[in-house]
Design a protein around this motif. Sequence first.
Motif, PDB file in Angstrom:
ATOM      1  N   ALA A 116       0.854  -1.202   0.000  1.00 25.05           N
ATOM      2  CA  ALA A 116       0.000   0.000   0.000  1.00 25.05           C
ATOM      3  C   ALA A 116       0.889   1.251   0.000  1.00 25.05           C
ATOM      4  O   ALA A 116       0.645   2.206  -0.747  1.00 25.05           O
ATOM      5  CB  ALA A 116      -0.915  -0.024   1.216  1.00 25.05           C
ATOM      6  N   LYS A 117       1.957   1.217   0.804  1.00 17.66           N
ATOM      7  CA  LYS A 117       2.862   2.382   0.859  1.00 17.66           C
ATOM      8  C   LYS A 117       3.503   2.635  -0.503  1.00 17.66           C
ATOM      9  O   LYS A 117       3.667   3.780  -0.911  1.00 17.66           O
ATOM     10  CB  LYS A 117       3.957   2.158   1.914  1.00 17.66           C
ATOM     11  CG  LYS A 117       3.425   2.295   3.335  1.00 17.66           C
ATOM     12  CD  LYS A 117       4.521   2.063   4.364  1.00 17.66           C
ATOM     13  CE  LYS A 117       3.874   1.822   5.728  1.00 17.66           C
ATOM     14  NZ  LYS A 117       4.638   0.914   6.576  1.00 17.66           N
ATOM     15  N   LEU A 118       3.840   1.557  -1.188  1.00 17.79           N
ATOM     16  CA  LEU A 118       4.447   1.699  -2.516  1.00 17.79           C
ATOM     17  C   LEU A 118       3.465   2.396  -3.469  1.00 17.79           C
ATOM     18  O   LEU A 118       3.835   3.300  -4.220  1.00 17.79           O
ATOM     19  CB  LEU A 118       4.841   0.314  -3.054  1.00 17.79           C
ATOM     20  CG  LEU A 118       5.421   0.251  -4.464  1.00 17.79           C
ATOM     21  CD1 LEU A 118       6.754   0.977  -4.545  1.00 17.79           C
ATOM     22  CD2 LEU A 118       5.608  -1.202  -4.923  1.00 17.79           C
ATOM     23  N   LEU A 119       2.197   2.001  -3.403  1.00 17.47           N
ATOM     24  CA  LEU A 119       1.193   2.622  -4.293  1.00 17.47           C
ATOM     25  C   LEU A 119       1.096   4.126  -4.014  1.00 17.47           C
ATOM     26  O   LEU A 119       1.037   4.939  -4.939  1.00 17.47           O
ATOM     27  CB  LEU A 119      -0.174   1.960  -4.115  1.00 17.47           C
ATOM     28  CG  LEU A 119      -0.313   0.509  -4.575  1.00 17.47           C
ATOM     29  CD1 LEU A 119      -1.733   0.013  -4.371  1.00 17.47           C
ATOM     30  CD2 LEU A 119       0.077   0.345  -6.049  1.00 17.47           C
ATOM     31  N   TYR A 120       1.095   4.497  -2.725  1.00 18.72           N
ATOM     32  CA  TYR A 120       1.037   5.928  -2.389  1.00 18.72           C
ATOM     33  C   TYR A 120       2.273   6.658  -2.928  1.00 18.72           C
ATOM     34  O   TYR A 120       2.180   7.759  -3.449  1.00 18.72           O
ATOM     35  CB  TYR A 120       0.927   6.137  -0.878  1.00 18.72           C
ATOM     36  CG  TYR A 120      -0.466   5.844  -0.324  1.00 18.72           C
ATOM     37  CD1 TYR A 120      -1.540   6.687  -0.614  1.00 18.72           C
ATOM     38  CD2 TYR A 120      -0.701   4.734   0.477  1.00 18.72           C
ATOM     39  CE1 TYR A 120      -2.819   6.413  -0.116  1.00 18.72           C
ATOM     40  CE2 TYR A 120      -1.970   4.450   0.975  1.00 18.72           C
ATOM     41  CZ  TYR A 120      -3.025   5.295   0.676  1.00 18.72           C
ATOM     42  OH  TYR A 120      -4.281   5.031   1.161  1.00 18.72           O
ATOM     43  N   CYS A 176      -5.672   6.287  -4.275  1.00 21.34           N
ATOM     44  CA  CYS A 176      -4.642   6.624  -5.273  1.00 21.34           C
ATOM     45  C   CYS A 176      -5.298   6.803  -6.640  1.00 21.34           C
ATOM     46  O   CYS A 176      -5.857   5.851  -7.194  1.00 21.34           O
ATOM     47  CB  CYS A 176      -3.583   5.523  -5.336  1.00 21.34           C
ATOM     48  SG  CYS A 176      -2.655   5.360  -3.818  1.00 21.34           S
ATOM     49  N   LYS A 177      -5.195   8.007  -7.169  1.00 19.49           N
ATOM     50  CA  LYS A 177      -5.881   8.324  -8.432  1.00 19.49           C
ATOM     51  C   LYS A 177      -5.281   7.571  -9.612  1.00 19.49           C
ATOM     52  O   LYS A 177      -5.946   7.299 -10.597  1.00 19.49           O
ATOM     53  CB  LYS A 177      -5.788   9.820  -8.700  1.00 19.49           C
ATOM     54  CG  LYS A 177      -6.623  10.623  -7.745  1.00 19.49           C
ATOM     55  CD  LYS A 177      -6.888  12.029  -8.283  1.00 19.49           C
ATOM     56  CE  LYS A 177      -7.789  12.799  -7.356  1.00 19.49           C
ATOM     57  NZ  LYS A 177      -7.182  12.965  -6.015  1.00 19.49           N
ATOM     58  N   LYS A 178      -3.990   7.264  -9.505  1.00 16.82           N
ATOM     59  CA  LYS A 178      -3.336   6.603 -10.643  1.00 16.82           C
ATOM     60  C   LYS A 178      -3.646   5.110 -10.706  1.00 16.82           C
ATOM     61  O   LYS A 178      -3.513   4.498 -11.758  1.00 16.82           O
ATOM     62  CB  LYS A 178      -1.826   6.819 -10.561  1.00 16.82           C
ATOM     63  CG  LYS A 178      -1.469   8.286 -10.709  1.00 16.82           C
ATOM     64  CD  LYS A 178       0.000   8.556 -10.701  1.00 16.82           C
ATOM     65  CE  LYS A 178       0.204  10.048 -10.932  1.00 16.82           C
ATOM     66  NZ  LYS A 178       1.602  10.426 -10.919  1.00 16.82           N
ATOM     67  N   VAL A 179      -4.006   4.530  -9.578  1.00 20.19           N
ATOM     68  CA  VAL A 179      -4.277   3.089  -9.554  1.00 20.19           C
ATOM     69  C   VAL A 179      -5.579   2.830 -10.316  1.00 20.19           C
ATOM     70  O   VAL A 179      -6.620   3.424 -10.014  1.00 20.19           O
ATOM     71  CB  VAL A 179      -4.363   2.568  -8.105  1.00 20.19           C
ATOM     72  CG1 VAL A 179      -4.789   1.108  -8.080  1.00 20.19           C
ATOM     73  CG2 VAL A 179      -3.018   2.732  -7.400  1.00 20.19           C
ATOM     74  N   CYS A 180      -5.500   1.975 -11.311  1.00 19.37           N
ATOM     75  CA  CYS A 180      -6.667   1.715 -12.169  1.00 19.37           C
ATOM     76  C   CYS A 180      -7.754   0.964 -11.403  1.00 19.37           C
ATOM     77  O   CYS A 180      -7.453   0.196 -10.483  1.00 19.37           O
ATOM     78  CB  CYS A 180      -6.248   0.887 -13.373  1.00 19.37           C
ATOM     79  SG  CYS A 180      -5.249   1.821 -14.516  1.00 19.37           S
ATOM     80  N   ASN A 181      -8.993   1.194 -11.824  1.00 16.14           N
ATOM     81  CA  ASN A 181     -10.118   0.504 -11.178  1.00 16.14           C
ATOM     82  C   ASN A 181     -10.297  -0.902 -11.756  1.00 16.14           C
ATOM     83  O   ASN A 181     -11.308  -1.237 -12.353  1.00 16.14           O
ATOM     84  CB  ASN A 181     -11.411   1.320 -11.297  1.00 16.14           C
ATOM     85  CG  ASN A 181     -11.697   1.721 -12.720  1.00 16.14           C
ATOM     86  OD1 ASN A 181     -10.782   1.932 -13.514  1.00 16.14           O
ATOM     87  ND2 ASN A 181     -12.968   1.810 -13.064  1.00 16.14           N
ATOM     88  N   GLU A 218       0.609   7.792 -15.430  1.00 14.97           N
ATOM     89  CA  GLU A 218      -0.817   8.108 -15.368  1.00 14.97           C
ATOM     90  C   GLU A 218      -1.636   6.925 -14.854  1.00 14.97           C
ATOM     91  O   GLU A 218      -2.749   7.094 -14.382  1.00 14.97           O
ATOM     92  CB  GLU A 218      -1.348   8.446 -16.776  1.00 14.97           C
ATOM     93  CG  GLU A 218      -0.597   9.566 -17.481  1.00 14.97           C
ATOM     94  CD  GLU A 218      -0.934  10.916 -16.903  1.00 14.97           C
ATOM     95  OE1 GLU A 218      -1.920  11.015 -16.158  1.00 14.97           O
ATOM     96  OE2 GLU A 218      -0.179  11.872 -17.185  1.00 14.97           O
ATOM     97  N   ARG A 219      -1.091   5.732 -15.028  1.00 19.81           N
ATOM     98  CA  ARG A 219      -1.851   4.542 -14.643  1.00 19.81           C
ATOM     99  C   ARG A 219      -0.958   3.540 -13.929  1.00 19.81           C
ATOM    100  O   ARG A 219       0.164   3.292 -14.373  1.00 19.81           O
ATOM    101  CB  ARG A 219      -2.406   3.842 -15.891  1.00 19.81           C
ATOM    102  CG  ARG A 219      -3.496   4.593 -16.604  1.00 19.81           C
ATOM    103  CD  ARG A 219      -3.822   3.831 -17.874  1.00 19.81           C
ATOM    104  NE  ARG A 219      -5.053   4.285 -18.474  1.00 19.81           N
ATOM    105  CZ  ARG A 219      -5.744   3.581 -19.356  1.00 19.81           C
ATOM    106  NH1 ARG A 219      -5.321   2.392 -19.727  1.00 19.81           N
ATOM    107  NH2 ARG A 219      -6.857   4.060 -19.877  1.00 19.81           N
ATOM    108  N   VAL A 220      -1.511   2.958 -12.869  1.00 20.54           N
ATOM    109  CA  VAL A 220      -0.781   1.918 -12.146  1.00 20.54           C
ATOM    110  C   VAL A 220      -1.681   0.682 -12.071  1.00 20.54           C
ATOM    111  O   VAL A 220      -2.852   0.779 -11.686  1.00 20.54           O
ATOM    112  CB  VAL A 220      -0.415   2.382 -10.717  1.00 20.54           C
ATOM    113  CG1 VAL A 220       0.302   1.269  -9.953  1.00 20.54           C
ATOM    114  CG2 VAL A 220       0.449   3.637 -10.763  1.00 20.54           C
ATOM    115  N   ASP A 237       3.226  10.099  -6.562  1.00 19.15           N
ATOM    116  CA  ASP A 237       3.999  11.341  -6.715  1.00 19.15           C
ATOM    117  C   ASP A 237       4.890  11.351  -7.949  1.00 19.15           C
ATOM    118  O   ASP A 237       5.580  12.335  -8.200  1.00 19.15           O
ATOM    119  CB  ASP A 237       4.896  11.545  -5.478  1.00 19.15           C
ATOM    120  CG  ASP A 237       4.059  11.766  -4.229  1.00 19.15           C
ATOM    121  OD1 ASP A 237       2.912  12.241  -4.376  1.00 19.15           O
ATOM    122  OD2 ASP A 237       4.547  11.440  -3.122  1.00 19.15           O
ATOM    123  N   ILE A 238       4.935  10.271  -8.674  1.00 20.24           N
ATOM    124  CA  ILE A 238       5.853  10.251  -9.827  1.00 20.24           C
ATOM    125  C   ILE A 238       5.172  10.871 -11.049  1.00 20.24           C
ATOM    126  O   ILE A 238       4.213  10.325 -11.592  1.00 20.24           O
ATOM    127  CB  ILE A 238       6.370   8.821 -10.120  1.00 20.24           C
ATOM    128  CG1 ILE A 238       7.088   8.281  -8.875  1.00 20.24           C
ATOM    129  CG2 ILE A 238       7.276   8.809 -11.347  1.00 20.24           C
ATOM    130  CD1 ILE A 238       7.673   6.889  -9.023  1.00 20.24           C
TER     131      ILE A 238
END
Length: 490
Positions: A265-269, A301-306, A278-280, A273-274
């Motif tokens: 989870a920390k890695l996703l956060y 996290c906005k970049k993490v895809c749904n 645009e997508r993770v 910032d990178i």
Amino acid sequence: MDIKKNVSGYRLGVKKPQGGRGVENAPEFSGWVEQVRNLNTAYTLETGKTKKIKMDIFGCQMNERDSETIAGMLTDMGFEEVSKDKPADIIIFVTCCVRENAEERIYGHIGALSGECEENGAFIVSCGCMMQQPHVVEKIKKSYHNVKIVFGTHNIHTFPELLYRYLTKKKRIFEVWEKEDKVVEELPIKRTEKHKAWVNIILGCNNFCSYCIVPYVRGRERSRNMNDILAEIEALAKDGCKEITLLGQNVNSYGNDLGEKDLFAKLLYAIEDIEGIERVRFMTSHPKDLSDELINAMKNCKKVCNHLHLPFQSGSTRILEKMNRRYTKEKYLSLVSKIKEAVPNIALTTDIIVGFPGETEEDFEDTLDVVKKVGFDAAYMFIYSPRKGTPAAKLEQDIPSEVISTRFRKLLELQTEIATELAKKTEGKTLEVLVDGPSKQNPEILSGRTRENRLVNFKADNVNKGDIVNVEIIRAGAFWLEGRGGNKLG
Ligand code: SAH
Ligand code: SF4
Ligand code: F3S
């Protein structure tokens, strides 16, 4: 036979990992690269030609990613990569052994290329998961004489040395390290794509699902250092990469071996910032380890895809226990409810095994029930395949093959019906698509993926590979969407 014991007793020219093989070993590694490059330069000066290689890659994303490292080494050594339909001097097989049919296909392909080897003096290099099994190496040694170099998943970085030894001494080399070493960083990579990339975060697996060969051929869990991962992603972003997929057999256990909790989870956060990414995406998540912290990170996290790939394997708690999956049908369904609540519009995909020994009609009904209740966008469905050395291989297969085929067909029909229904809901909507380039079937049409990981084929002007565009969906089927237009977003 227990593969673990067999592997540790493995003596086919095995070289044990020597302490300190890692980053600090880079000069030794680059020394071998240079030696092979010198051979290639001499060949080019003499003949005016370049030595050509081609790769045949099987299996999962781990192999795709490993192949990028192998391709990177080969480029640094001065080889030219050609497509599979062209003749080459060296043919590299990156193998998979997750199911028997994968292995059979690979033997078939290696056999079929023997003619090419005889004709133009080419030779085969075989590596990857299948090579970690001693009985496979024995068979190759005996019956596939054009395979001149074999190495395993734990000693990819020794490839330049092995290649140099073979090219200079012309003696077949079988060198498969039996155990994992620490993670080797800073190997060259030739990425397949610029706009999207695979990033390893954890290697190996500790779960030992009773049917699965992966822990035996990929070793125990080893997490990469978070700073190394972030530095790799930053470099990718600077180079124009927009989407990354974090890879691990179970990404949810990232950091456990480093003594850290909830590090995934920390890695996703941290990736949020990178700039430029645009997508993770990530895969795979084991349901038993899908924590609230991770669900929150997906939500925040906005970049993490749904999109979440959450294999359930079987809907029957009884079978799940025999599979050593360590969750129940109810636990799985409650996790799905939790994630659907936290991330509305989440697309779920899964893996399912049909015909695990002892699976009754009732157990199979439970699998159908989970499929109906969850509503997966896509499911990868497999017929159980016994793998030598795994605990499940000792179980008697008591289900007639016609029964398994009937169940498989039934499951496939149900899933296709559900996927079509879900896909139809996208008709008329406008979805964000990352463009992968012209479609493989029709180069006049563009192809890309939505954030839910749905494949979209569409027509648009002035849109290029790597663009992020809005596409209006006009027609939907179970496996693809058809769209039009493409307003550039990035
Ligand atoms: N680490 C991932 C994927 C592992 S392999 C995970 O845990 O989900 C990919 C899929 O292959 C598995 O999810 C499983 O559905 C399937 N698989 C693995 N071993 C198998 C076997 N012996 N027979 C049939 N399918 C198998
Ligand atoms: Fe295999 Fe289970 Fe590990 Fe996945 S989690 S790689 S299915 S042992
Ligand atoms: Fe196959 Fe190895 Fe992946 S066995 S599925 S290539 S980890």
